[in-house]
Scaffold this active site. Structure first.
Site, PDB file in Angstrom:
ATOM      1  N   ARG B  86      30.414  27.589  12.102  1.00  0.00           N
ATOM      2  CA  ARG B  86      31.213  28.117  14.027  1.00  0.00           C
ATOM      3  C   ARG B  86      30.997  29.519  13.085  1.00  0.00           C
ATOM      4  NH1 ARG B  86      32.368  26.827  19.611  1.00  0.00           N
ATOM      5  NH2 ARG B  86      33.624  28.516  20.160  1.00  0.00           N
ATOM      6  N   ILE B 112      31.327  33.124  22.694  1.00  0.00           N
ATOM      7  CA  ILE B 112      30.806  31.527  22.578  1.00  0.00           C
ATOM      8  C   ILE B 112      31.470  30.633  23.183  1.00  0.00           C
ATOM      9  CG2 ILE B 112      32.238  31.987  20.323  1.00  0.00           C
ATOM     10  CD1 ILE B 112      30.493  30.399  18.474  1.00  0.00           C
ATOM     11  N   SER B 113      31.476  28.957  23.560  1.00  0.00           N
ATOM     12  CA  SER B 113      31.563  28.300  24.715  1.00  0.00           C
ATOM     13  C   SER B 113      32.323  27.110  23.761  1.00  0.00           C
ATOM     14  CB  SER B 113      30.572  27.370  25.218  1.00  0.00           C
ATOM     15  OG  SER B 113      29.488  27.884  26.065  1.00  0.00           O
ATOM     16  N   GLN B 114      33.694  26.861  24.120  1.00  0.00           N
ATOM     17  CA  GLN B 114      34.735  26.471  23.620  1.00  0.00           C
ATOM     18  C   GLN B 114      34.235  25.337  22.338  1.00  0.00           C
ATOM     19  OE1 GLN B 114      37.135  25.035  26.842  1.00  0.00           O
ATOM     20  NE2 GLN B 114      38.067  24.131  25.520  1.00  0.00           N
ATOM     21  N   PRO B 115      34.092  24.633  21.584  1.00  0.00           N
ATOM     22  CA  PRO B 115      33.479  23.907  21.318  1.00  0.00           C
ATOM     23  C   PRO B 115      33.314  22.200  21.774  1.00  0.00           C
ATOM     24  CG  PRO B 115      34.743  24.708  19.526  1.00  0.00           C
ATOM     25  CD  PRO B 115      35.220  25.789  20.552  1.00  0.00           C
TER      26      PRO B 115
END
Lengths: 823, 263
Positions: B86, B112-115
């Site tokens: 990531r 970037i979206s949260q994991p």
């Protein structure tokens, strides 16, 4: 202002030994400072979001408090070089007002990351500090004058208020003529002009040279290179996002106090804005132009050719439902925007369409610049565009409508940041729905479309509001007059002036089935008919409707984690769903993307209050600590009394001001006008009251010197405020049909007596200090400055909880406390 | 349903799809150059942080359970999340934060979206190893990389030129040969690649683009997150059943009920 200007000491030079305060310069600095404050709200509403704008500016005003603290610590030396210091501070104010904003907008603060990243708080603090600098300099000008001319505080405070009053109204005029960044330069230039003015009247040697030099520096802000003052909008705002797309560009920009309108064209990749469009729609939207207000609040203009059929997609939105229940209706469209709802009415062959639009510039775009693009829909014989606020229109109109259409209107939007950009909306209150229902023809429909929020909150709140409005209108069985449908992205509530018939119900069923929309409520709906196409874990819309219409409605609202109690005109916070118990749960869920579960306006405001209180406390205590003196000054004045007096006054003045701005928003049709007119009225008449207070102190009324003139003022304030609170609710609606300028004049007259008395206690207290212990004057100025900041935030929080009437009552209590503390 | 996909299988899948270099050579290279990730994580200095991230997501996944209707998240998804670097998808200066369970800005007004959300969305797509997936809104390319580890082919479209080019280069550099990326309008999907077993629309949409529904296979699933920038409000799951009927579900990413006194 004229009263102040004639007293400036023009031509007073021969009597230079008895210098006079530069009243015109004081008034000009005050005017520029308040203008700057309002302008900052506009600027931050454009580059950020308005609740952060509000937070940032509230705290920046602590510059006033810190000025008092600074002067208190500085001791006696500033008075020796008053003229130079005043001029220097005025110039610094002018330069820093421009410079600090330009720096502040380069601070990479991202409010959206605030809850994720502690570093953001430091960046936010940096912005506060930067923006408090200009207010610090402006406040120095006034504070120095109080201290230097302590025997004339009434005059100085009067000029300060009169100037501010003119400034509050003047900046609105400025914003009509100039773009926000041009207005910033113009206000920046006022600082040096005020400095020149002060030197001109001072009688110092070689003042012509000084005046000329100062006047020349006024050109500096005006000559800054253009790109320096360009606004840097957050990349997360709708406009910034739209412009990232290849081929998208701004083709037109319009500014006004109502907001910055940007028309965007995207040739390569069309906008295709069709909120909640049914999957079964045979067609998508046509070519569109996007119009952003302050970089957000998107509305679109559909391309349409006059003689063609309007695009079919308009029948596949949830907002199309009412047209299936009515035949050739007379329609009122609330929030005309880019005309989509008007086009939808045309598609459904409405007999006549009245559309209201708040922003005159938006109306210009539709009637002129983009009339051809939009197929001249507003030129049609049966279409009328009214530039007016919707409730004012409803109040003034005699017509009855078959359909009142409010689709995705976020009333007054974040764009209209007046001095006190709150989240208030007078469109979704019980009283508003009552008025709209009263404008419906028999069998007519009020249709309100909103974005779907999950978990449901504005849906249930809207329902609760509609139920309350129906009950207040004397409807015994509201459950027969309501219907609610939803798509995956929007929901539409129908409120009927009459009961839904069996035929209606069948039509609703068919409409929804053919579009894969869900019925969340209508008379006779069975639980198994719900939650079919857009499935929720549980259909809380249906549950809420059933519960709210039943006997346990209140219990349901209590048990609901969001605040879904109906909004009222006294507590016009439809968009606030916050309950304190929500906070820990939602914050705990942030690892799962839970932050989107609630609106952060209220907690942000609460955080602002905490910060302001902490900073204020520090600023008030600092001089005491550094001064190192005990509780009683040599003069015998008890410091705690001084503290209570000026704290109470600071709170009370702003409480009343804010509450009355709210009370007049509906009457004056727009929060920005309300802020400008009401603020002006308060400041101007308080200024006159301040001038008069000098006389009151010296001679009292009818020649007898009262022991406590402040008590007299407080009593008068209490009586007048009570009278206004009693009379306004029935008086203002009666006067609503008057023309706007007359209404503004009426507002001035109504506020004048109250404001007049409110202008007295502050100079009375300062004058008293001037006689007994002048060293405390800067300290009092600091207390007042801090109290004002607290008041602005506190008033909003109190209004959310208890309503604006309560805020006024509390303010009257503060005046009482001040009268008691008068020393 | 949960399928554990071994790294070798993924590698083989890649090769089958775009086997322009001789198959044997690629397999050889793969075996020699990079040890199978499931056995040992790539030594990029972030292995520990990745493991921590997985622990966090797993803990959260247990709480959410009900949303996907499966109890816990697919092990295959978790394995892939444990493998995809990531940190390569975030701006240089944010690399240290890359594995925190939070969204991060990546420039161009995008995030970037949260994991956890990436894992959840991927899980909702229920990908079989042979799946063909379309992504609308490439962004950093991270989601595409995760999908590529699970599916046979991934097609991804980005509307912002600079961002799309960056992601394309980045994905190629990381060796994701089974991803096709292009810059342009995602509304009409990717007709040449259609139909798809799964579609994910991470770009904001006022409505569900009908062409995408058409490009979804019967039995396929589409996920659209709804929300703004840093916060997801809800996830829309669109299922097309064997008869071609559409079912839309709206899911909260969290276990949350709006009424008190129940669970």
């Amino acid at each position: 202002m004229s009263a102040a200007a004639t007293k400036t000491g023009f031509g007073d030079r021969p009597r230079a030994l008895a210098p006079k305060p530069p009243l015109a310069a004081i008034a000009l600095v005050s005017a520029a400072a308040i203008g700057y404050e309002i302008l900052l709200l506009r600027l931050f509403s454009i580059i950020q979001w308005h609740h952060f704008a509000y937070m940032i500016i509230s705290l920046a005003l602590l510059g006033y408090g810190s000025s008092g603290t600074f002067l208190a610590i500085a001791g006696r030396w500033p008075q020796r070089s008053y003229t130079a210091l005043f001029a220097a501070n005025a110039v610094f104010f002018g330069f820093s007002s421009v410079g600090c904003f330009l720096l502040a907008q380069r601070v990479p603060f991202n409010p959206l990351e605030l809850l994720w990243e502690p570093r953001q708080f430091l960046l936010l603090a940096a912005i506060y500090v930067l923006l408090s600098i200009p207010f610090f300099f402006a406040a120095n000008c006034i504070g120095l004058s109080f201290y230097r001319f302590r025997d004339r505080v009434g005059r100085i405070y009067g000029s300060d208020l009169l100037g501010a009053g003119v400034g509050a109204a003047g900046v609105i005029v400025l914003l009509l003529a100039l773009s926000p960044s041009e207005a910033l330069r113009a206000l920046g230039a006022l600082g040096p002009v005020a400095a020149a003015l002060s030197v001109f009247g001072s009688g110092v040697n070689r003042r012509w040279l000084a005046v000329a030099l100062l006047a020349a520096t006024a050109a500096v802000p005006l000559l800054l290179p253009g790109p320096w003052t360009d606004l840097r909008m957050s990349p997360y705002k709708g406009l910034s996002q739209a412009l990232r797309v290849s081929g998208a560009k701004v083709v037109e920009q319009r500014f006004s106090p109502f907001g910055l309108l940007s028309v965007v064209e995207s040739r390569k990749i069309p906008f295709r804005h069709a909120p909640g469009l049914s999957l079964l729609s045979p067609a998508g939207p046509p070519d569109q132009l996007a119009v952003f207000t302050d970089g957000g609040a998107l509305t679109v203009i559909n391309r349409y050719r006059e003689n063609e059929a309007p695009p079919a997609y308009l029948d596949f939105l949830t907002s199309a439902l009412p047209y299936r229940l009515l035949r050739r209706p007379k329609v009122l469209v609330v929030g005309a925007g880019g005309g989509t709802d008007v086009l939808q009415a045309l598609y459904h062959r409405a007999e006549s369409i009245d559309a209201v639009e708040l922003n005159p510039r938006m109306a210009d775009l539709m009637r002129r610049d983009y009339a051809a693009f939009a197929g001249r829909i507003f030129d049609r014989q049966n279409v009328r565009l009214h530039v007016i606020e919707a409730r004012a229109f409803a109040a003034a109109s005699e017509d009855r409508f078959d359909l009142i259409q409010m689709a995705l209107v976020d009333a007054f939007g974040p764009s209209s940041a007046g001095l006190l950009a709150l989240n208030e909306s007078y469109l979704y209150t019980v009283e508003a729905l009552e008025r709209f229902l009263a404008r419906l023809a028999p069998g007519g429909l009020l249709a309100i479309t909103r974005w779907t929020k999950l978990p449901p909150r504005d849906g249930p709140k809207l329902l609760a509001t509609a139920i309350a409005a129906l009950r207040k209108s004397g409807v015994a069985r509201p459950e027969r007059r309501l219907a609610l449908i939803r798509s995956w992205k929007t929901s539409t509530l129908l409120v009927k002036n009459g009961e839904f018939s069996g035929d209606d119900v069948a039509v609703i069923r068919r409409f929804c089935r053919r579009r894969a929309f869900d019925i969340a409520y209508m008379p006779g709906l069975l639980a198994e008919e719900t939650n079919r196409y857009n499935r929720l874990g549980r259909d809380y819309f249906f549950e809420a409707a059933s519960a709210l219409l039943g006997a346990g409605g209140e219990d349901f609202a209590d048990r609901y984690k969001y605040d879904i109690a109906p909004a009222t005109d006294d507590r016009p916070y439809f968009f606030n769903f916050f309950k304190w118990r929500l906070l820990p749960e939602v914050f705990g869920l942030r690892g799962m993307g839970g932050l989107g579960l609630m609106e952060w306006g209220y907690p942000v405001l609460a955080a602002t209050l905490v910060q302001a209180a902490a900073a204020g406390l520090l600023l008030i205590l600092l001089p005491l600590w550094i001064g190192g003196r005990g509780g009683t000054a040599p003069s015998g004045i008890r410091r705690h009394r001084v503290l209570i007096y000026f704290l109470a006054l600071g709170l009370a003045f702003l409480f009343v001001e804010i509450a009355f701005i709210q009370k007049f928003i509906l009457f004056l049709s727009h929060p920005l006008y309300a802020a400008a007119v009401v603020l002006s009225a308060f400041l101007v008449f308080a200024g006159l009251g301040s001038l008069f207070s000098t006389r009151l102190r010296q001679r009292g009324i009818a020649g007898t010197r009262p022991g406590n003139p402040c008590l007299l003022a407080a009593a008068a304030i209490a009586a007048i405020a009570a009278g206004l609170l009693a009379v306004l609710p029935s008086l203002l609606p009666l006067l609503a049909p008057l023309p706007e300028p007359v209404k503004a004049a009426v507002t001035f007259l109504l506020i004048a007596p109250l404001a007049f008395f409110m202008g007295m206690p502050f100079p009375l207290g300062l004058a008293r200090l001037g006689e007994q212990d002048a060293e405390l004057i800067p300290w009092a100025w600091a207390i007042n400055g801090c109290a004002s900041v607290l008041a602005a935030v506190l008033a909003t929080l109190l209004a959310v909880e208890f309503g604006f009437t309560a805020v006024v009552v509390l303010a009257v209590g503060f005046y009482g406390a001040a009268a008691w503390a008068y020393f | 349903m949960p399928t554990v996909i071994s790294a070798a299988a993924v590698a083989a899948a890649r090769i089958r799809t775009y086997g322009s270099p001789p198959l044997t050579v690629l397999v050889f290279l793969f075996l020699v150059l990079s040890p199978p990730p499931a056995m040992a994580e790539p030594d990029d200095g972030f292995a520990e942080k990745r493991a921590e991230m997985i622990a966090v997501i797993s803990a959260l996944a247990k709480r959410i359970g009900k949303v996907s209707g499966k109890g816990v998240m697919d092990e295959g998804v978790m394995e892939v999340m444990a493998r995809v670097p990531r940190h390569e998808f975030v701006p240089e200066e944010r690399r240290d934060d890359a594995y925190d369970n939070r969204p991060l800005p990546i420039g161009f007004g995008q995030t970037i979206s949260q994991p956890y959300i990436v894992a959840l969305m991927t899980d909702l797509l229920v990908l079989a190893p042979g799946a063909s997936v379309l992504e609308v809104g490439t962004g950093s390319g991270y989601q595409a990389a995760v999908l590529a580890e699970l599916a046979r082919r991934v097609f991804t479209i980005e509307i912002i030129d600079e961002l799309g080019e960056l992601a394309k280069k980045r994905l190629a550099g990381l060796g994701y040969a089974n991803i096709r990326a292009r810059v342009g309008d995602g509304y009409y999907g990717w007709p040449e690649g259609a139909p798809f077993d799964a579609i994910i629309v991470t770009a904001a949409a006022s409505h569900i683009p009908p062409p995408l529904i058409q490009q979804l296979k019967p039995g396929g699933r589409m996920v659209i997150p709804v929300g703004e920038w840093f916060d997801v409000q809800y996830l829309t799951l669109i299922e097309k059943n064997a008869e071609g009927e559409i079912i839309i579900s709206q899911l909260l990413p969290v276990a949350f009920v709006p009424l008190t006194g129940e669970h």
